[in-house]
Design an enzyme around this catalytic site. Structure first.
Site, PDB file in Angstrom:
ATOM      1  N   TYR A  58       0.823  -1.218   0.000  1.00  0.00           N
ATOM      2  CA  TYR A  58       0.000   0.000   0.000  1.00  0.00           C
ATOM      3  C   TYR A  58       0.856   1.266   0.000  1.00  0.00           C
ATOM      4  O   TYR A  58       0.420   2.297  -0.504  1.00  0.00           O
ATOM      5  CB  TYR A  58      -1.021  -0.032   1.143  1.00  0.00           C
ATOM      6  CG  TYR A  58      -2.073  -1.074   0.877  1.00  0.00           C
ATOM      7  CD1 TYR A  58      -3.103  -0.826  -0.030  1.00  0.00           C
ATOM      8  CD2 TYR A  58      -1.992  -2.338   1.461  1.00  0.00           C
ATOM      9  CE1 TYR A  58      -4.037  -1.808  -0.339  1.00  0.00           C
ATOM     10  CE2 TYR A  58      -2.921  -3.332   1.168  1.00  0.00           C
ATOM     11  CZ  TYR A  58      -3.940  -3.062   0.264  1.00  0.00           C
ATOM     12  OH  TYR A  58      -4.857  -4.043  -0.045  1.00  0.00           O
ATOM     13  N   ASP A  96      -7.875   5.779  -4.407  1.00  0.00           N
ATOM     14  CA  ASP A  96      -7.076   6.985  -4.632  1.00  0.00           C
ATOM     15  C   ASP A  96      -7.950   8.218  -4.370  1.00  0.00           C
ATOM     16  O   ASP A  96      -9.151   8.100  -4.164  1.00  0.00           O
ATOM     17  CB  ASP A  96      -6.543   7.002  -6.073  1.00  0.00           C
ATOM     18  CG  ASP A  96      -7.670   6.957  -7.095  1.00  0.00           C
ATOM     19  OD1 ASP A  96      -8.451   7.919  -7.172  1.00  0.00           O
ATOM     20  OD2 ASP A  96      -7.786   5.938  -7.814  1.00  0.00           O
ATOM     21  N   HIS A 111     -14.666   1.548  -0.449  1.00  0.00           N
ATOM     22  CA  HIS A 111     -13.605   0.569  -0.217  1.00  0.00           C
ATOM     23  C   HIS A 111     -12.396   1.160   0.511  1.00  0.00           C
ATOM     24  O   HIS A 111     -11.319   0.583   0.497  1.00  0.00           O
ATOM     25  CB  HIS A 111     -13.170  -0.071  -1.549  1.00  0.00           C
ATOM     26  CG  HIS A 111     -14.235  -0.962  -2.142  1.00  0.00           C
ATOM     27  ND1 HIS A 111     -14.233  -1.356  -3.455  1.00  0.00           N
ATOM     28  CD2 HIS A 111     -15.342  -1.522  -1.584  1.00  0.00           C
ATOM     29  CE1 HIS A 111     -15.298  -2.126  -3.683  1.00  0.00           C
ATOM     30  NE2 HIS A 111     -15.977  -2.238  -2.567  1.00  0.00           N
ATOM     31  N   CYS A 138      -1.044   5.144  16.724  1.00  0.00           N
ATOM     32  CA  CYS A 138      -2.367   5.753  16.544  1.00  0.00           C
ATOM     33  C   CYS A 138      -2.439   7.059  17.335  1.00  0.00           C
ATOM     34  O   CYS A 138      -2.073   7.095  18.510  1.00  0.00           O
ATOM     35  CB  CYS A 138      -3.430   4.772  17.035  1.00  0.00           C
ATOM     36  SG  CYS A 138      -5.090   5.480  17.143  1.00  0.00           S
ATOM     37  N   GLY A 177     -17.049   3.044 -15.395  1.00  0.00           N
ATOM     38  CA  GLY A 177     -15.778   2.336 -15.280  1.00  0.00           C
ATOM     39  C   GLY A 177     -15.757   1.247 -14.231  1.00  0.00           C
ATOM     40  O   GLY A 177     -14.735   1.022 -13.587  1.00  0.00           O
ATOM     41  N   LEU A 204     -15.817   1.234 -20.911  1.00  0.00           N
ATOM     42  CA  LEU A 204     -15.028   0.942 -22.095  1.00  0.00           C
ATOM     43  C   LEU A 204     -15.793  -0.056 -22.980  1.00  0.00           C
ATOM     44  O   LEU A 204     -15.915   0.113 -24.181  1.00  0.00           O
ATOM     45  CB  LEU A 204     -13.679   0.362 -21.660  1.00  0.00           C
ATOM     46  CG  LEU A 204     -12.460   0.609 -22.533  1.00  0.00           C
ATOM     47  CD1 LEU A 204     -12.340   2.076 -22.948  1.00  0.00           C
ATOM     48  CD2 LEU A 204     -11.205   0.180 -21.791  1.00  0.00           C
TER      49      LEU A 204
HETATM   50 ZN   LIG Z   1      -6.158   3.673  18.106  1.00  0.00          ZN
END
Ligand SMILES: [Zn+2]
Length: 235
Positions: A58, A96, A111, A138, A177, A204
């Site tokens: 990622y 993104d 997502h 965190c 898309g 497409l």
């Molecule tokens: Zn946390």
């Protein structure tokens, strides 16, 4: 296109629109991700088995997305939202932030997002721009329990209640898309059509799903601006 001047619109976008900005997708053949098994990089089990691999994966995608620019399809959707007098919701399956870079405001990332970290201990989401690695802490609970804020296979997509609510009220539903084969997104057209919405597919290649009453084929960077033009001029 004839819809009421203050019609409520829901647009769903998928990998196809990001691909035209040069971002590869999981399902591409031979793409940057072809070397990886989705069970290793896109499931909670894969993360617990080998977090380093998942962070690296990622981190690469985040760097790639940071360099990418929105294309004419992203820009046209931002312009539509800006000009449209009715409710407008953009739901994206993409992780993104090209829609935000183009200027879209009402965007739900069902997502998850690359530029966010999720704490698996306290559940907080926090904005994240650079690399994310094991041991990073965190900001809410101070534990080293951050993971990519991506909805992996087997996990519940985000914001489903808000999405269902918008689909209930939509007069126009447009899918752009997206293969339309992955649930729950694949069910959106059924819900919208069931409530009487106009349904449009821009892809497409057409999926052949008969629930879409209007289908426009071609690259999103040309078909989406043309569609937005007809929508704005037709009202
Ligand atoms: Zn946390």
């Amino acid at each position: 296109m004839q819809i009421s001047p203050k019609a409520s619109i829901v647009v769903l976008t998928g990998a196809g629109i990001s691909a035209e900005s040069g971002l590869a997708t999981f399902r591409d053949n031979g793409g940057l991700w072809a070397d990886h098994d989705i069970r290793d990089v896109a499931t909670p089990e894969g993360f617990y088995r080998n977090p380093g691999l998942v962070f690296d994966f990622y981190n690469m995608r985040r760097r790639e997305a940071a360099k990418a620019s929105p294309n004419a399809a992203h820009n046209a959707l931002a312009a539509l939202e800006n000009a449209w007098p009715g409710d407008f919701l953009l739901v994206t399956q993409n992780v993104d932030n090209l829609h935000e870079k183009a200027g879209s405001k009402n965007v739900l990332h069902m997502h998850g997002k690359l530029n966010s970290a999720l704490c698996y201990e306290c559940g907080s989401h926090q904005p994240w721009e650079g690399d994310l690695d094991e041991g990073m802490v965190c900001s809410s609970c101070a534990r080293a329990s951050l993971r990519p804020d991506i909805v992996w296979f087997g996990e519940m997509p985000y914001d489903m209640e808000r999405i269902e609510d918008a689909l209930d009220r939509a007069e126009l539903f447009v899918a752009i898309g997206t293969s339309g084969t992955v649930y729950p997104a694949a069910g959106f057209v059924m819900e919208a059509a069931g409530k009487g919405a106009r349904t449009v597919e821009i892809n497409l290649e057409a999926t052949g799903n008969p629930l879409f009453k209007d289908c426009r084929e071609g690259p999103a960077a040309t078909t989406v601006p043309a569609f937005v033009e007809t929508l704005l001029s037709g009202r």
